[in-house]
Design a protein around this motif. Structure first.
Motif, PDB file in Angstrom:
ATOM      1  N   ALA A   1       0.883  -0.771   0.206  1.00  0.00           N
ATOM      2  CA  ALA A   1      -0.133  -0.313   0.065  1.00  0.00           C
ATOM      3  C   ALA A   1       0.787   1.313   0.024  1.00  0.00           C
ATOM      4  O   ALA A   1       0.444   2.657  -0.367  1.00  0.00           O
ATOM      5  N   ARG A   2       2.003   1.368   0.619  1.00  0.00           N
ATOM      6  CA  ARG A   2       2.732   2.167   0.731  1.00  0.00           C
ATOM      7  C   ARG A   2       3.888   2.519  -0.488  1.00  0.00           C
ATOM      8  O   ARG A   2       3.730   3.958  -0.780  1.00  0.00           O
ATOM      9  N   PHE A   3       3.341   2.053  -1.750  1.00  0.00           N
ATOM     10  CA  PHE A   3       3.514   2.050  -3.335  1.00  0.00           C
ATOM     11  C   PHE A   3       2.205   3.130  -4.115  1.00  0.00           C
ATOM     12  O   PHE A   3       2.329   4.176  -4.621  1.00  0.00           O
ATOM     13  N   SER A   4       1.390   3.198  -3.247  1.00  0.00           N
ATOM     14  CA  SER A   4       0.287   3.621  -3.737  1.00  0.00           C
ATOM     15  C   SER A   4      -0.045   4.851  -3.377  1.00  0.00           C
ATOM     16  O   SER A   4       0.283   6.048  -3.892  1.00  0.00           O
ATOM     17  N   ASP A   5       0.477   5.123  -1.978  1.00  0.00           N
ATOM     18  CA  ASP A   5       0.508   5.946  -1.696  1.00  0.00           C
ATOM     19  C   ASP A   5       1.877   7.791  -1.929  1.00  0.00           C
ATOM     20  O   ASP A   5       1.073   8.504  -2.072  1.00  0.00           O
ATOM     21  N   ALA A   6       2.517   6.866  -2.378  1.00  0.00           N
ATOM     22  CA  ALA A   6       3.454   7.517  -2.698  1.00  0.00           C
ATOM     23  C   ALA A   6       3.595   7.894  -4.468  1.00  0.00           C
ATOM     24  O   ALA A   6       3.683   9.094  -4.471  1.00  0.00           O
ATOM     25  N   ILE A   7       2.722   7.188  -5.054  1.00  0.00           N
ATOM     26  CA  ILE A   7       3.087   7.384  -6.459  1.00  0.00           C
ATOM     27  C   ILE A   7       1.402   8.616  -6.342  1.00  0.00           C
ATOM     28  O   ILE A   7       1.555   9.284  -7.249  1.00  0.00           O
ATOM     29  N   GLY A   8       0.776   8.370  -6.016  1.00  0.00           N
ATOM     30  CA  GLY A   8      -0.254   9.635  -5.790  1.00  0.00           C
ATOM     31  C   GLY A   8       0.356  10.613  -4.656  1.00  0.00           C
ATOM     32  O   GLY A   8       0.129  12.121  -5.649  1.00  0.00           O
ATOM     33  N   GLU A   9       1.125  10.707  -4.349  1.00  0.00           N
ATOM     34  CA  GLU A   9       1.247  11.882  -3.760  1.00  0.00           C
ATOM     35  C   GLU A   9       2.374  12.096  -5.010  1.00  0.00           C
ATOM     36  O   GLU A   9       2.346  14.032  -4.726  1.00  0.00           O
ATOM     37  N   PHE A  10       3.276  11.539  -5.153  1.00  0.00           N
ATOM     38  CA  PHE A  10       3.650  11.874  -6.207  1.00  0.00           C
ATOM     39  C   PHE A  10       3.614  13.124  -7.301  1.00  0.00           C
ATOM     40  O   PHE A  10       3.188  14.483  -7.785  1.00  0.00           O
ATOM     41  N   PHE A  11       2.697  12.453  -7.640  1.00  0.00           N
ATOM     42  CA  PHE A  11       1.061  13.252  -9.067  1.00  0.00           C
ATOM     43  C   PHE A  11       0.183  14.464  -8.782  1.00  0.00           C
ATOM     44  O   PHE A  11       0.086  14.907  -9.346  1.00  0.00           O
ATOM     45  N   THR A  12       0.237  13.842  -7.165  1.00  0.00           N
ATOM     46  CA  THR A  12      -0.550  15.571  -6.925  1.00  0.00           C
ATOM     47  C   THR A  12      -0.125  16.526  -5.915  1.00  0.00           C
ATOM     48  O   THR A  12      -0.326  17.396  -7.405  1.00  0.00           O
ATOM     49  N   GLN A  13       1.469  16.123  -6.187  1.00  0.00           N
ATOM     50  CA  GLN A  13       2.711  17.504  -6.175  1.00  0.00           C
ATOM     51  C   GLN A  13       2.246  18.029  -7.455  1.00  0.00           C
ATOM     52  O   GLN A  13       3.001  18.833  -8.233  1.00  0.00           O
ATOM     53  N   LEU A  14       2.641  16.645  -8.825  1.00  0.00           N
ATOM     54  CA  LEU A  14       3.011  17.375  -9.844  1.00  0.00           C
ATOM     55  C   LEU A  14       2.260  18.245 -10.713  1.00  0.00           C
ATOM     56  O   LEU A  14       2.792  19.421 -11.415  1.00  0.00           O
ATOM     57  N   PHE A  15       0.978  17.506 -10.627  1.00  0.00           N
ATOM     58  CA  PHE A  15      -0.092  18.865 -11.441  1.00  0.00           C
ATOM     59  C   PHE A  15      -0.764  19.594 -10.532  1.00  0.00           C
ATOM     60  O   PHE A  15      -1.405  20.363 -10.431  1.00  0.00           O
ATOM     61  N   HIS A  16       0.095  20.013  -8.997  1.00  0.00           N
ATOM     62  CA  HIS A  16      -0.174  21.244  -7.829  1.00  0.00           C
ATOM     63  C   HIS A  16      -2.332  20.520  -7.359  1.00  0.00           C
ATOM     64  O   HIS A  16      -2.724  21.126  -7.472  1.00  0.00           O
ATOM     65  N   ALA A  17      -2.666  19.108  -7.142  1.00  0.00           N
ATOM     66  CA  ALA A  17      -4.207  18.978  -7.300  1.00  0.00           C
ATOM     67  C   ALA A  17      -4.188  19.640  -5.750  1.00  0.00           C
ATOM     68  O   ALA A  17      -5.314  20.040  -5.806  1.00  0.00           O
ATOM     69  N   ASN A  18      -3.624  19.392  -4.290  1.00  0.00           N
ATOM     70  CA  ASN A  18      -4.112  19.359  -3.866  1.00  0.00           C
ATOM     71  C   ASN A  18      -3.661  21.096  -3.731  1.00  0.00           C
ATOM     72  O   ASN A  18      -4.953  21.572  -2.796  1.00  0.00           O
ATOM     73  N   LYS A  19      -4.603  22.019  -4.580  1.00  0.00           N
ATOM     74  CA  LYS A  19      -4.559  23.447  -4.594  1.00  0.00           C
ATOM     75  C   LYS A  19      -5.753  23.148  -4.714  1.00  0.00           C
ATOM     76  O   LYS A  19      -6.565  24.722  -4.719  1.00  0.00           O
ATOM     77  N   LEU A  20      -6.520  22.585  -5.295  1.00  0.00           N
ATOM     78  CA  LEU A  20      -8.348  22.349  -5.566  1.00  0.00           C
ATOM     79  C   LEU A  20      -8.542  22.561  -3.881  1.00  0.00           C
ATOM     80  O   LEU A  20      -9.901  23.161  -3.801  1.00  0.00           O
ATOM     81  N   THR A  21      -7.583  21.897  -2.826  1.00  0.00           N
ATOM     82  CA  THR A  21      -8.411  21.884  -1.828  1.00  0.00           C
ATOM     83  C   THR A  21      -8.483  23.319  -0.754  1.00  0.00           C
ATOM     84  O   THR A  21      -9.157  23.462  -0.041  1.00  0.00           O
ATOM     85  N   LYS A  22      -7.652  24.389  -1.863  1.00  0.00           N
ATOM     86  CA  LYS A  22      -7.628  25.577  -0.790  1.00  0.00           C
ATOM     87  C   LYS A  22      -9.414  26.445  -1.621  1.00  0.00           C
ATOM     88  O   LYS A  22      -9.560  27.552  -1.654  1.00  0.00           O
ATOM     89  N   GLY A  23      -9.685  25.994  -2.353  1.00  0.00           N
ATOM     90  CA  GLY A  23     -10.860  26.806  -2.828  1.00  0.00           C
ATOM     91  C   GLY A  23     -10.261  27.834  -4.362  1.00  0.00           C
ATOM     92  O   GLY A  23      -9.284  27.958  -4.442  1.00  0.00           O
ATOM     93  N   THR A  24     -11.390  27.701  -4.704  1.00  0.00           N
ATOM     94  CA  THR A  24     -11.151  28.881  -6.447  1.00  0.00           C
ATOM     95  C   THR A  24     -12.557  29.708  -6.803  1.00  0.00           C
ATOM     96  O   THR A  24     -13.183  29.557  -5.784  1.00  0.00           O
ATOM     97  N   THR A  25     -11.923  30.640  -7.433  1.00  0.00           N
ATOM     98  CA  THR A  25     -13.113  31.394  -8.341  1.00  0.00           C
ATOM     99  C   THR A  25     -14.290  30.994  -7.704  1.00  0.00           C
ATOM    100  O   THR A  25     -15.484  31.575  -8.173  1.00  0.00           O
ATOM    101  N   VAL A  26     -14.414  29.772  -8.734  1.00  0.00           N
ATOM    102  CA  VAL A  26     -15.905  29.626  -8.977  1.00  0.00           C
ATOM    103  C   VAL A  26     -17.079  29.051  -7.662  1.00  0.00           C
ATOM    104  O   VAL A  26     -18.174  29.049  -7.542  1.00  0.00           O
ATOM    105  N   GLN A  27     -15.340  28.285  -6.371  1.00  0.00           N
ATOM    106  CA  GLN A  27     -16.135  28.085  -5.333  1.00  0.00           C
ATOM    107  C   GLN A  27     -16.511  29.870  -4.574  1.00  0.00           C
ATOM    108  O   GLN A  27     -18.034  29.974  -3.820  1.00  0.00           O
ATOM    109  N   LYS A  28     -16.063  31.043  -4.844  1.00  0.00           N
ATOM    110  CA  LYS A  28     -16.715  32.096  -4.367  1.00  0.00           C
ATOM    111  C   LYS A  28     -17.758  32.469  -5.412  1.00  0.00           C
ATOM    112  O   LYS A  28     -18.666  33.392  -4.669  1.00  0.00           O
ATOM    113  N   LYS A  29     -18.210  32.673  -6.142  1.00  0.00           N
ATOM    114  CA  LYS A  29     -19.449  32.781  -7.147  1.00  0.00           C
ATOM    115  C   LYS A  29     -20.502  31.536  -6.414  1.00  0.00           C
ATOM    116  O   LYS A  29     -21.662  32.215  -6.666  1.00  0.00           O
TER     117      LYS A  29
END
Length: 205
Positions: A137-165
């Motif tokens: 399971a550690r492999f899935s966690d590590a590879i998932g975290e790598f691509f999350t950082q690569l695509f800056h996916a965690n920024k989705l949890t910070k809110g967006t212009t869509v959410q404000k509207k």
């Protein structure tokens, strides 16, 4: 708790014997290789220095010394003796590469044992342990975290212009689900032999 730290009962085994075991076992995990005799001697002297104020203090000084050592803080690769100007990675260095690439952490007990047994000296041995690690399971966690950082996916949890509207259309649960989707998809694609750039960017999943 010294007993938990060393995984050794000093009342039955003896404080010095437990300390020696801790230096050898924890040192190998932290340095990602077997300690040299000089390193063992230095850490043993450190333990004895601290033990003047008690067994626990001796262990504490050893732990502090190991965690402040460049051997723990930096992942250095010196290789074996060069042949024709080329130095191959040692088995310990290969184990570290495998572990950080696939798990994003230090080698586990099985990898360290494989180093001692010479199993990482061949391509077949490396492949065997890579497959074992990719099934963890550690492999899935590590590879998932790598691509999350690569695509800056965690920024989705910070809110967006869509959410404000329209806050109700882009809830925290939806944003987190989008991040989890990236991790789950990459783990699935990798586990099913689709981990190439084309598959990752064009898969209909």
């Amino acid at each position: 708790d010294p007993a938990k730290l060393t995984n050794c009962n000093s009342a039955t085994t003896g404080e010095d014997a437990c300390a020696a075991k801790f230096i050898k076992d924890f040192g190998a995990r932290a340095y990602r290789r077997e300690l040299t005799s000089a390193e063992v001697a230095l850490l043993t002297d450190t333990y004895k220095l601290g033990k003047a104020d008690g067994y626990a203090q001796g262990l504490r000084l050893v732990l502090q010394s190991i965690l402040q050592s460049p051997n723990f803080l930096y992942l250095a690769e010196f290789g074996a003796a060069p042949m024709k100007g080329v130095a191959k990675l040692t088995s310990s260095e290969i184990a570290s590469r495998l572990s950080y690439m696939l798990w994003n952490t230090t080698p586990d007990a099985q990898l360290l044992a494989a180093v001692k047994a010479g199993e990482l000296d061949t391509a077949e041995g490396i492949q065997k342990h890579a497959k074992r690690m990719m099934g963890d399971a550690r492999f899935s966690d590590a590879i998932g975290e790598f691509f999350t950082q690569l695509f800056h996916a965690n920024k989705l949890t910070k809110g967006t212009t869509v959410q404000k509207k329209d806050p109700g259309a882009f809830t925290a649960e939806i944003r987190q689900a989008m991040v989890n989707e990236v991790k789950s998809f990459v783990a699935y694609a990798t586990a099913n032999g689709q981990a190439n750039i084309k598959a990752l960017f064009t898969s209909p999943l």
